[in-house]
Design a protein around this motif. Structure first.
Motif, PDB file in Angstrom:
ATOM      1  N   TRP A  12       0.955  -1.211   0.004  1.00 21.21           N
ATOM      2  CA  TRP A  12       0.031  -0.188  -0.065  1.00 21.21           C
ATOM      3  C   TRP A  12       0.913   1.314  -0.038  1.00 21.21           C
ATOM      4  O   TRP A  12       0.530   2.238  -0.739  1.00 21.21           O
ATOM      5  CB  TRP A  12      -0.875   0.007   1.202  1.00 21.21           C
ATOM      6  N   LEU A  13       1.910   1.265   0.916  1.00 15.26           N
ATOM      7  CA  LEU A  13       2.809   2.339   1.111  1.00 15.26           C
ATOM      8  C   LEU A  13       3.544   2.547  -0.404  1.00 15.26           C
ATOM      9  O   LEU A  13       3.696   3.705  -0.749  1.00 15.26           O
ATOM     10  CB  LEU A  13       3.826   2.138   1.880  1.00 15.26           C
ATOM     11  N   GLY A  14       3.690   1.344  -1.188  1.00 23.60           N
ATOM     12  CA  GLY A  14       4.585   1.459  -2.357  1.00 23.60           C
ATOM     13  C   GLY A  14       3.686   2.197  -3.596  1.00 23.60           C
ATOM     14  O   GLY A  14       4.240   3.007  -4.061  1.00 23.60           O
ATOM     15  N   PHE A  15       2.387   1.881  -3.283  1.00 22.32           N
ATOM     16  CA  PHE A  15       1.511   2.492  -4.289  1.00 22.32           C
ATOM     17  C   PHE A  15       1.241   4.134  -3.967  1.00 22.32           C
ATOM     18  O   PHE A  15       1.342   4.661  -4.985  1.00 22.32           O
ATOM     19  CB  PHE A  15       0.222   1.762  -4.470  1.00 22.32           C
ATOM     20  N   LYS A  16       1.336   4.306  -2.800  1.00 17.55           N
ATOM     21  CA  LYS A  16       1.106   5.958  -2.406  1.00 17.55           C
ATOM     22  C   LYS A  16       2.534   6.531  -2.667  1.00 17.55           C
ATOM     23  O   LYS A  16       2.314   7.521  -3.263  1.00 17.55           O
ATOM     24  CB  LYS A  16       0.953   6.049  -0.664  1.00 17.55           C
ATOM     25  N   VAL A  17       3.734   5.657  -2.540  1.00 13.72           N
ATOM     26  CA  VAL A  17       4.994   6.545  -3.054  1.00 13.72           C
ATOM     27  C   VAL A  17       5.004   6.727  -4.707  1.00 13.72           C
ATOM     28  O   VAL A  17       5.602   7.632  -5.025  1.00 13.72           O
ATOM     29  CB  VAL A  17       6.130   5.786  -2.630  1.00 13.72           C
ATOM     30  N   MET A  18       4.659   5.454  -5.402  1.00 14.22           N
ATOM     31  CA  MET A  18       4.492   5.724  -6.869  1.00 14.22           C
ATOM     32  C   MET A  18       3.473   6.977  -7.379  1.00 14.22           C
ATOM     33  O   MET A  18       3.944   7.516  -8.080  1.00 14.22           O
ATOM     34  CB  MET A  18       4.287   4.413  -7.357  1.00 14.22           C
ATOM     35  N   PHE A  22       4.758  10.089  -9.352  1.00 21.66           N
ATOM     36  CA  PHE A  22       4.128  10.419 -10.533  1.00 21.66           C
ATOM     37  C   PHE A  22       3.351  11.977 -10.624  1.00 21.66           C
ATOM     38  O   PHE A  22       3.801  12.746 -11.467  1.00 21.66           O
ATOM     39  CB  PHE A  22       2.987   9.732 -10.935  1.00 21.66           C
ATOM     40  N   LYS A  23       2.881  12.442  -9.395  1.00 18.72           N
ATOM     41  CA  LYS A  23       2.397  13.812  -9.151  1.00 18.72           C
ATOM     42  C   LYS A  23       3.675  14.859  -9.111  1.00 18.72           C
ATOM     43  O   LYS A  23       3.727  15.839  -9.583  1.00 18.72           O
ATOM     44  CB  LYS A  23       1.786  13.991  -7.832  1.00 18.72           C
ATOM     45  N   THR A  24       4.725  14.488  -8.498  1.00 18.89           N
ATOM     46  CA  THR A  24       5.974  15.337  -8.653  1.00 18.89           C
ATOM     47  C   THR A  24       6.639  15.444  -9.866  1.00 18.89           C
ATOM     48  O   THR A  24       6.884  16.555 -10.236  1.00 18.89           O
ATOM     49  CB  THR A  24       6.975  14.640  -7.457  1.00 18.89           C
ATOM     50  N   ALA A  25       6.657  14.215 -10.861  1.00 15.21           N
ATOM     51  CA  ALA A  25       7.137  14.265 -11.983  1.00 15.21           C
ATOM     52  C   ALA A  25       6.384  15.077 -13.091  1.00 15.21           C
ATOM     53  O   ALA A  25       6.889  16.227 -13.653  1.00 15.21           O
ATOM     54  CB  ALA A  25       7.333  13.040 -12.603  1.00 15.21           C
TER      55      ALA A  25
END
Length: 74
Positions: A12-18, A22-25
């Motif tokens: 779940w945290l991995g998906f949140k980090v991804m 993406f939002k940052t990029a």
């Protein structure tokens, strides 16, 4: 049971980090595109005016030379 819970939280945290990556990029890409657009558009207009001015200057120069030749002959 604890391992399954840790695995679920990690995924779940991995998906949140991804998602955050993406939002940052996307935000950085928008910022770079805005800066490039702010620099490129005035530069493009300046180049078009300069190139257009040069293209308009050539016939005007030819007419001036022709008038100069005619005045020198007459």
């Amino acid at each position: 049971m604890f391992e399954i819970l840790v695995l679920i939280v990690t995924v779940w945290l991995g998906f949140k980090v991804m998602g955050l990556l993406f939002k940052t990029a996307w935000g950085i890409a928008k910022l770079v595109a805005s800066l490039l657009f702010a620099v490129a558009v005035p530069l493009l207009l300046l180049c078009l005016i300069f190139a257009g001015g040069i293209l308009l200057l050539i016939p005007a120069l030819m007419i001036a030379i022709a008038l100069g030749v005619l005045k020198s002959v007459l």
